[in-house]
Design a protein around this motif. Sequence first.
Motif, mmCIF file in Angstrom:
data_model
loop_
_atom_site.group_PDB
_atom_site.id
_atom_site.type_symbol
_atom_site.label_atom_id
_atom_site.label_comp_id
_atom_site.label_asym_id
_atom_site.label_seq_id
_atom_site.Cartn_x
_atom_site.Cartn_y
_atom_site.Cartn_z
ATOM 1 N N LEU A 1 7.893 2.986 -4.983
ATOM 2 C CA LEU A 1 7.016 2.427 -3.793
ATOM 3 C C LEU A 1 7.752 2.285 -2.868
ATOM 4 C CD1 LEU A 1 4.228 -0.250 -3.772
ATOM 5 C CD2 LEU A 1 6.509 -0.617 -2.518
ATOM 6 N N TRP B 1 -2.173 4.091 -2.386
ATOM 7 C CA TRP B 1 -1.931 2.820 -1.596
ATOM 8 C C TRP B 1 -2.574 1.285 -2.227
ATOM 9 C CZ3 TRP B 1 0.903 4.144 2.973
ATOM 10 C CH2 TRP B 1 0.846 5.511 3.371
ATOM 11 N N THR B 2 -1.711 0.621 -2.116
ATOM 12 C CA THR B 2 -1.479 -0.642 -2.811
ATOM 13 C C THR B 2 -1.109 -1.778 -1.162
ATOM 14 O OG1 THR B 2 -1.214 -2.433 -4.015
ATOM 15 C CG2 THR B 2 1.166 -1.007 -3.588
ATOM 16 N N GLU C 1 1.015 -0.004 1.179
ATOM 17 C CA GLU C 1 2.344 0.545 0.403
ATOM 18 C C GLU C 1 2.099 1.132 -0.289
ATOM 19 O OE1 GLU C 1 5.866 -2.672 1.964
ATOM 20 O OE2 GLU C 1 4.347 -2.828 -0.008
ATOM 21 N N THR D 1 12.749 4.195 -4.691
ATOM 22 C CA THR D 1 12.492 4.911 -3.307
ATOM 23 C C THR D 1 13.750 4.584 -2.967
ATOM 24 O OG1 THR D 1 10.814 4.368 -1.772
ATOM 25 C CG2 THR D 1 12.160 1.980 -2.667
ATOM 26 N N THR E 1 8.491 -5.173 -5.963
ATOM 27 C CA THR E 1 7.737 -3.678 -5.345
ATOM 28 C C THR E 1 7.340 -3.673 -6.395
ATOM 29 O OG1 THR E 1 10.167 -2.845 -5.134
ATOM 30 C CG2 THR E 1 9.019 -3.328 -3.109
ATOM 31 N N SER E 2 8.629 -3.346 -7.585
ATOM 32 C CA SER E 2 7.735 -2.837 -9.032
ATOM 33 C C SER E 2 6.743 -3.601 -9.538
ATOM 34 C CB SER E 2 9.050 -2.821 -9.986
ATOM 35 O OG SER E 2 10.422 -1.761 -9.853
ATOM 36 N N THR F 1 3.595 -2.491 -7.671
ATOM 37 C CA THR F 1 3.251 -1.208 -8.775
ATOM 38 C C THR F 1 2.105 -1.153 -9.622
ATOM 39 O OG1 THR F 1 4.856 -0.045 -6.724
ATOM 40 C CG2 THR F 1 3.468 0.613 -8.580
ATOM 41 N N TYR G 1 2.830 3.758 -3.423
ATOM 42 C CA TYR G 1 3.086 4.071 -4.667
ATOM 43 C C TYR G 1 2.741 4.937 -5.531
ATOM 44 C CZ TYR G 1 -1.621 2.734 -6.885
ATOM 45 O OH TYR G 1 -3.024 2.868 -7.699
ATOM 46 N N SER H 1 11.691 4.941 2.534
ATOM 47 C CA SER H 1 11.198 3.900 2.186
ATOM 48 C C SER H 1 11.643 3.286 4.115
ATOM 49 C CB SER H 1 12.070 2.268 1.381
ATOM 50 O OG SER H 1 11.101 2.348 0.782
ATOM 51 N N SER I 1 -0.820 7.335 -8.028
ATOM 52 C CA SER I 1 -0.658 7.440 -6.787
ATOM 53 C C SER I 1 -1.402 7.214 -6.295
ATOM 54 C CB SER I 1 0.316 9.092 -5.956
ATOM 55 O OG SER I 1 0.514 9.445 -7.124
ATOM 56 N N ASN J 1 12.368 0.495 -8.911
ATOM 57 C CA ASN J 1 11.625 1.322 -7.784
ATOM 58 C C ASN J 1 12.583 1.889 -7.803
ATOM 59 O OD1 ASN J 1 10.467 2.465 -5.558
ATOM 60 N ND2 ASN J 1 10.334 0.491 -4.888
#
Length: 341
Positions: A204, A276-277, A227, A61, A255-256, A259, A229, A174, A274, A59
């Motif tokens: 993410l 939001w999750t 969040e 970010t 986080t990975s 996603t 991604y 982030s 892209s 990730n």
Amino acid sequence: MKIEDFDFDLPEELIAQTPLKNRSASRLLVLDRNKEGVEHKTFTDIKEYLKAGDCLVLNDTKVLPARLYGIKKDTGAKIEVLLLHQQESDVWEVLTKPAKKVKIGTELVFGNGELTAVCTGIENHGGRIFKFSYEGIFYEVLDRLGEMPLPPYIKEQLPEKDRYQTVYAKEEGSAAAPTAGLHFTEALLQELKEMGVKIAFITLHVGLGTFRPVSVDTVEDHEMHAEFYHMDEETATLLNEVKADNNRIISVGTTSTRTLETIVRDHGKFIATSGWTDIFIYPPYECKAINGLITNFHLPKSTLIMLISAFAGKEKILAAYKEAVEEKYRFFSFGDAMLIL
């Protein structure tokens, strides 16, 4: 399922307060889901468990210096502000402390007045919406005035801002670091590439979910905060090829994982996308995107220990954590690492 099912005894002194000088000198606990027991290694030993064709997903970010200290323009009261995510141009969702002193119309002043903000809305979860005003470039102002938003259980000051960033951090946005990646150095990543291990990047932006404790009694009643991604075409193509060749996808961090699992859940494969999750992974969820996971040690009753329990099995995780506590592993953001295969 009860939140208490994911509790364990964690002595406070095992919560790491400062990072190691050498990123990759952390200890590494290795859990093979098909074997009994665990192995105790150092992080650089991860090379022993990876092979050509494997793909690590990182990730990229980048953590903003997102904690600001300001005063109310009318009363001079001190207010702490944590930026969560940018809604548009200079409009941000934030957390404030003390929140009860910040109402719609409240004006805050930061520094010597080079940054000001007005509250324009209140969210259901208690967050606030702020409209910021400044001269110049916002991120440069933030870099001068802001502090790294270390979690509340870390009491020590961070001497170097970059130590709360991964060496491959790129996409700003982030409110917290994807801490499993903090163990990698550029040299270690280069060694892995030379072994034939593929490296892929997703983004993410870590937000409110990281700072919200689970406050319900039943797992199913907890709601995750969404969040943002992103996965690009290059990464999607690479991951689909890895899958097609029956090689392993190993996510670096929860986080990975969230996603990758979101994209495969929604599209059946990896695609450039892209969104939001708010995916909440807990047993008996079956991971469809990943074959392995590198992660830090998490706090009791957290959504993070629920996620790794879904991947490896709750009993195996709690047994491994019991051994980690006995062996005095360092926990959470600046702590040691775990490899689950």
